[in-house]
Design a protein around this motif. Structure first.
Motif, short mmCIF file in Angstrom:
data_model
loop_
_atom_site.label_atom_id
_atom_site.label_comp_id
_atom_site.label_asym_id
_atom_site.label_seq_id
_atom_site.Cartn_x
_atom_site.Cartn_y
_atom_site.Cartn_z
N MET A 1 0.76 -1.07 -0.06
CA MET A 1 -0.03 -0.04 -0.02
C MET A 1 1.04 1.09 -0.05
N LEU A 2 0.48 2.13 -0.78
CA LEU A 2 1.33 3.49 -0.98
C LEU A 2 0.28 4.52 -0.42
N GLY A 34 -6.08 0.12 -9.18
CA GLY A 34 -5.27 0.32 -7.93
C GLY A 34 -5.58 1.41 -7.33
N TRP A 56 -2.98 4.34 -2.93
CA TRP A 56 -2.78 3.31 -3.90
C TRP A 56 -2.35 1.94 -3.75
N GLU A 57 -2.68 0.84 -4.49
CA GLU A 57 -2.46 -0.55 -3.98
C GLU A 57 -0.98 -0.79 -4.30
N SER A 58 -0.08 -0.23 -5.19
CA SER A 58 1.07 -0.23 -5.35
C SER A 58 1.76 0.85 -6.12
N GLU A 59 3.04 0.92 -5.98
CA GLU A 59 3.69 2.05 -6.74
C GLU A 59 3.47 1.77 -8.05
N ALA A 60 3.33 0.59 -8.65
CA ALA A 60 3.17 0.33 -10.14
C ALA A 60 1.83 1.09 -10.74
N HIS A 61 0.90 1.15 -9.74
CA HIS A 61 -0.65 1.66 -10.24
C HIS A 61 -0.47 3.04 -10.14
N GLU A 89 5.30 4.39 2.52
CA GLU A 89 5.16 3.03 1.98
C GLU A 89 4.48 2.05 3.24
N SER A 91 3.61 -1.34 4.91
CA SER A 91 3.71 -2.74 5.08
C SER A 91 2.63 -3.59 5.71
#
Length: 96
Positions: A1-2, A34, A56-61, A89, A91
């Motif tokens: 998670m971001l 995301g 956001w669900e991830s950095e990629a999203h 970030e 965890s």
């Protein structure tokens, strides 16, 4: 998670204009894969402050959204006079 969170500072008379102009970006973000949350909102106390909160669900999203090319003309926003926005970030996530 971001999480992206913090605030922007604009001219007190320009805050409503700024928020009106970013409505489309907010709508696009909320529909993006995301995106769990995306808010740019007026601070209830300080007339020149805009609160930012994104999840956001991830950095990629996040990066996929930021690199997307929505159709339409770029919008000229009022000047941002200051900012304090940070990326967090996460965890682990649990119930409050």
């Amino acid at each position: 998670m971001l999480i992206i969170a913090g605030h922007l500072q604009v001219g007190a008379g320009e805050r409503a204009t700024y928020l009106d102009l970013v409505t489309t970006a907010t709508q696009l973000a909320r529909r993006a894969p995301g995106c769990r949350e995306f808010v740019q909102a007026p601070d209830p106390i300080e007339p020149d402050r805009i609160v930012i909160y994104e999840r956001w669900e991830s950095e990629a999203h996040l990066l996929a959204f930021r690199s997307s090319d929505p159709q339409g003309e770029p919008v000229a926003l009022p000047d941002v006079l200051g900012a304090d926005v940070a990326r967090y970030e996460i965890s682990a996530v649990g119930a409050p």
